[in-house]
Design a protein around this motif. Structure first.
Motif, PDB file in Angstrom:
ATOM      1  N   ALA A 148      18.290  19.238 -29.409  1.00  0.00           N
ATOM      2  CA  ALA A 148      17.638  20.538 -29.233  1.00  0.00           C
ATOM      3  C   ALA A 148      18.596  21.581 -28.665  1.00  0.00           C
ATOM      4  O   ALA A 148      18.451  22.775 -28.947  1.00  0.00           O
ATOM      5  N   LYS A 183      20.969  22.133 -32.097  1.00  0.00           N
ATOM      6  CA  LYS A 183      20.227  22.605 -33.270  1.00  0.00           C
ATOM      7  C   LYS A 183      18.734  22.635 -32.946  1.00  0.00           C
ATOM      8  O   LYS A 183      18.001  21.690 -33.248  1.00  0.00           O
ATOM      9  N   PRO A 184      18.267  23.724 -32.338  1.00  0.00           N
ATOM     10  CA  PRO A 184      16.859  23.775 -31.924  1.00  0.00           C
ATOM     11  C   PRO A 184      15.881  23.688 -33.092  1.00  0.00           C
ATOM     12  O   PRO A 184      14.813  23.083 -32.965  1.00  0.00           O
ATOM     13  N   GLU A 185      16.236  24.262 -34.245  1.00  0.00           N
ATOM     14  CA  GLU A 185      15.310  24.228 -35.375  1.00  0.00           C
ATOM     15  C   GLU A 185      15.150  22.808 -35.910  1.00  0.00           C
ATOM     16  O   GLU A 185      14.048  22.411 -36.296  1.00  0.00           O
ATOM     17  N   LYS A 186      16.219  22.029 -35.895  1.00  0.00           N
ATOM     18  CA  LYS A 186      16.133  20.641 -36.343  1.00  0.00           C
ATOM     19  C   LYS A 186      15.310  19.821 -35.355  1.00  0.00           C
ATOM     20  O   LYS A 186      14.516  18.969 -35.758  1.00  0.00           O
ATOM     21  N   LYS A 214      12.884  20.920 -33.432  1.00  0.00           N
ATOM     22  CA  LYS A 214      11.472  21.293 -33.616  1.00  0.00           C
ATOM     23  C   LYS A 214      10.893  20.573 -34.830  1.00  0.00           C
ATOM     24  O   LYS A 214       9.755  20.115 -34.805  1.00  0.00           O
ATOM     25  N   GLN A 215      11.681  20.472 -35.889  1.00  0.00           N
ATOM     26  CA  GLN A 215      11.236  19.802 -37.106  1.00  0.00           C
ATOM     27  C   GLN A 215      10.976  18.320 -36.830  1.00  0.00           C
ATOM     28  O   GLN A 215       9.948  17.777 -37.248  1.00  0.00           O
TER      29      GLN A 215
END
Length: 124
Positions: free
Chosen positions: A63, A66-69, A71-72
């Protein structure tokens, strides 16, 4: 008189814009902030029930990068838990397998070096 009407229209439009973007009522902002904090707390408690300590630490480090990864993956984990696909706490190695599925093997980075060939005029 025109200036009063113009000022009233501006004030009305400003209130509408503030209502749209949530900049108006401080009580509403506090409520939204509290709701977001509650949702984050629920998310963290669910993830702590799903993941063991090492897997949770790995997800937190992902996180940061790569915060978007992250979250996914969090959304995927919660969905899997709700469907009953996760029986026990997920270990770090299982999380790594899930991460590989998410990112896909096709995104593996390869570097290819091509060296220039020097033509030597003496060799002819």
């Amino acid at each position: 008189m025109e200036e009063d009407g113009l000022a009233a229209l501006r004030a009305k439009r400003m209130q509408e814009l503030q209502g749209q973007f949530g900049a108006g009522d401080p009580d509403e902002q506090k409520k939204r902030k509290q709701q977001q904090e509650q949702q984050q707390e629920m998310l963290h408690s669910m993830l702590s029930q799903i993941l063991d300590q090492n897997a949770r630490a790995r997800l937190n480090s992902i996180a940061l990068v790569k915060p978007e990864k992250a979250k996914q993956v969090e959304a995927m984990l919660i969905t899997m838990a709700q469907r009953g696909q996760i029986a026990d706490k997920m270990t770090e190695s299982q999380l790594v397998g899930l991460l590989e599925q998410v990112s896909g093997k096709s995104q593996k980075t390869t570097v290819k070096f091509e060296r220039r060939r020097v033509m030597d005029s003496d060799s002819d």
